[in-house]
Design a protein around this motif. Structure first.
Motif, PDB file in Angstrom:
ATOM      1  N   PHE A   1      -4.338   7.965   7.037  1.00 12.60           N
ATOM      2  CA  PHE A   1      -3.355   7.374   8.251  1.00 12.60           C
ATOM      3  C   PHE A   1      -2.361   7.481   7.720  1.00 12.60           C
ATOM      4  O   PHE A   1      -1.635   7.763   6.086  1.00 12.60           O
ATOM      5  N   GLY A   2      -0.794   7.604   8.508  1.00  7.61           N
ATOM      6  CA  GLY A   2      -0.037   7.966   7.952  1.00  7.61           C
ATOM      7  C   GLY A   2       0.516   6.646   7.813  1.00  7.61           C
ATOM      8  O   GLY A   2       2.185   6.970   6.933  1.00  7.61           O
ATOM      9  N   ASP A   3       0.393   5.845   8.800  1.00  8.18           N
ATOM     10  CA  ASP A   3       1.509   4.527   7.815  1.00  8.18           C
ATOM     11  C   ASP A   3       0.709   3.053   8.707  1.00  8.18           C
ATOM     12  O   ASP A   3      -0.126   3.130   8.737  1.00  8.18           O
ATOM     13  N   ILE A   4       1.078   2.133   7.771  1.00  8.07           N
ATOM     14  CA  ILE A   4       0.243   0.879   8.246  1.00  8.07           C
ATOM     15  C   ILE A   4       0.360   0.556   9.210  1.00  8.07           C
ATOM     16  O   ILE A   4      -0.721   0.093   9.679  1.00  8.07           O
TER      17      ILE A   4
ATOM     18  N   ILE B   1       0.584  -1.084   0.347  1.00 12.64           N
ATOM     19  CA  ILE B   1       0.272  -0.580   0.002  1.00 12.64           C
ATOM     20  C   ILE B   1       1.059   0.823   0.269  1.00 12.64           C
ATOM     21  O   ILE B   1       1.972   1.307   1.344  1.00 12.64           O
ATOM     22  N   SER B   2       0.805   1.991  -0.973  1.00 14.10           N
ATOM     23  CA  SER B   2       1.639   3.422  -1.174  1.00 14.10           C
ATOM     24  C   SER B   2       1.433   4.298   0.163  1.00 14.10           C
ATOM     25  O   SER B   2      -0.147   4.471   0.483  1.00 14.10           O
ATOM     26  N   PRO B   3       2.765   5.463   0.049  1.00 15.47           N
ATOM     27  CA  PRO B   3       2.146   6.575   1.022  1.00 15.47           C
ATOM     28  C   PRO B   3       0.420   6.914   0.636  1.00 15.47           C
ATOM     29  O   PRO B   3       0.201   8.114   1.287  1.00 15.47           O
ATOM     30  N   THR B   4       0.543   7.091  -0.330  1.00 14.60           N
ATOM     31  CA  THR B   4      -0.194   8.732  -0.965  1.00 14.60           C
ATOM     32  C   THR B   4      -1.312   7.749  -0.670  1.00 14.60           C
ATOM     33  O   THR B   4      -3.000   8.315  -0.372  1.00 14.60           O
ATOM     34  N   MET B   5      -1.802   6.067  -1.052  1.00 17.08           N
ATOM     35  CA  MET B   5      -3.361   5.306  -0.446  1.00 17.08           C
ATOM     36  C   MET B   5      -3.556   5.415   0.657  1.00 17.08           C
ATOM     37  O   MET B   5      -4.697   5.794   1.671  1.00 17.08           O
ATOM     38  N   LEU B   6      -2.556   5.677   1.721  1.00 19.11           N
ATOM     39  CA  LEU B   6      -2.592   5.873   2.835  1.00 19.11           C
ATOM     40  C   LEU B   6      -3.551   6.836   3.726  1.00 19.11           C
ATOM     41  O   LEU B   6      -3.778   7.156   4.683  1.00 19.11           O
ATOM     42  N   ASP B   7      -2.172   7.765   3.298  1.00 16.15           N
ATOM     43  CA  ASP B   7      -2.749   9.109   3.185  1.00 16.15           C
ATOM     44  C   ASP B   7      -4.459   9.788   3.004  1.00 16.15           C
ATOM     45  O   ASP B   7      -5.093  10.095   3.889  1.00 16.15           O
ATOM     46  N   SER B   8      -4.710   9.224   1.650  1.00 20.23           N
ATOM     47  CA  SER B   8      -5.918   9.306   1.875  1.00 20.23           C
ATOM     48  C   SER B   8      -7.562   8.558   2.235  1.00 20.23           C
ATOM     49  O   SER B   8      -8.297   9.175   2.235  1.00 20.23           O
ATOM     50  N   LEU B   9      -6.108   7.672   3.333  1.00 21.86           N
ATOM     51  CA  LEU B   9      -7.336   6.669   4.241  1.00 21.86           C
ATOM     52  C   LEU B   9      -7.627   6.927   5.390  1.00 21.86           C
ATOM     53  O   LEU B   9      -8.000   6.932   5.673  1.00 21.86           O
TER      54      LEU B   9
END
Length: 306
Positions: free
Chosen positions: A154-157, A144-152
């Motif tokens: 969340f800062g990190d996995i 999961i990319s940082p961009t996707m995490l940010d869009s959800l």
């Protein structure tokens, strides 16, 4: 003629001997649930290896009774989980049946149709289900990319995993409370065999389904899980409603005896949990519940849980 609540003595409810279920959430539990959760936002990728818990599979299926084909579907998207619900049946142990199966593999199972199946002559009968795996898809959590995490949000996995663990804990709390409730009401309603007016049962059936949906929403279940529960509940809706009414009358009587009534804070908490799961504002959720007359269901949930 008017419908009145049955008149009965309050059963002895203090000192009941109940078993409290326990569960240790593992990282595998979290990963499986995270994969199912991310499937709502992240496209799953096709994989060549065998299906496992948390995967999404495209299935073809045919259902037969003897030589007669009752129905079929093609390339239906299905989550790999313990139970697979159809309109008129539930296949238990589905995850074990499909485990390790790859594209092109076939397997079969027997399922028993419910007493509410569309064809009366087949109610309660066993039918043959034949499946073919068309494709196995998987959400690769670590990719999961940082961009996707940010869009959800969340800062990190790790933060995302923490959120999912909390959601799972709420779901287990729900199952734990349901188990305790089931044990308690079985003992409290042993003599509760009163007849129920058919008009009351018909009206209450939809209300019970609405209430179940609200209870699942506030307990952290996603829409796919809720749909699965609701499909299973509709199959035995009438019997479930009669049982729920008897339970409600007994629990309501106990609540009256101990003068238990929900507070404004109790309502706020319920609405907030439902709003969180629906990604909506508590104000809009409360307005919807009030407009559809479901605040009564919220009240009953609170009282019966207490």
């Amino acid at each position: 003629r008017i419908e009145v609540r049955p008149d009965f003595e309050t059963p002895e409810w203090k000192g009941l001997d109940l078993e409290r279920p326990t569960c240790e959430l593992t990282d595998q539990h979290v990963d499986d649930h995270l994969a199912r959760t991310l499937a709502r936002f992240v496209p799953a990728s096709s994989v060549d290896d065998g299906a496992t818990s948390g995967d999404i599979v495209l299935l073809n299926a045919t259902f037969k009774h003897g030589d007669k084909i009752l129905g079929s579907f093609e390339e239906e998207s299905v989550n790999v989980r313990p139970n697979l619900a159809f309109g008129d049946a539930i296949l238990s142990g589905f995850d074990k049946l499909i485990e390790g199966k790859k594209e092109g593999d076939t397997f079969s199972a027997k399922v028993t149709l419910t007493d509410s199946a569309a064809e009366e002559e087949l109610r309660g009968k066993e039918v043959d289900a034949e499946f073919t795996v068309h494709e196995v898809r998987r959400v690769e959590i670590e990719e999961i990319s940082p961009t996707m995490l940010d869009s959800l949000g969340f800062g990190d996995i790790g933060e995302l995993r923490g959120f999912v663990r909390g959601e799972l804990e709420r779901q287990f709390d729900y199952h734990q409370q349901q188990s305790l409730r089931r044990q308690a009401v079985e003992k409290l309603t042993e003599g509760a065999d009163w007849d129920m007016p058919e008009s009351l049962v018909r009206r209450q059936t939809n209300r019970e389904l609405q209430r179940l949906q609200l209870e699942l929403q506030r307990s952290g279940f996603n829409q796919d899980q809720i749909s699965s529960y609701m499909n299973a509940s509709r199959q035995n809706a009438r019997a479930t409603t009669v049982r729920a009414l008897r339970e409600h009358f007994v629990l309501e009587k106990i609540a009256e005896d101990i003068e238990l009534e929900p507070s404004a804070e109790d309502y706020d908490k319920e609405v907030a949990l439902i709003a969180e799961q629906n990604d909506a504002s508590p104000r809009s959720i409360r307005a919807r519940l009030e407009k559809t007359g479901q605040m009564d269901a919220i009240r009953n949930q609170i009282i019966e849980r207490e």
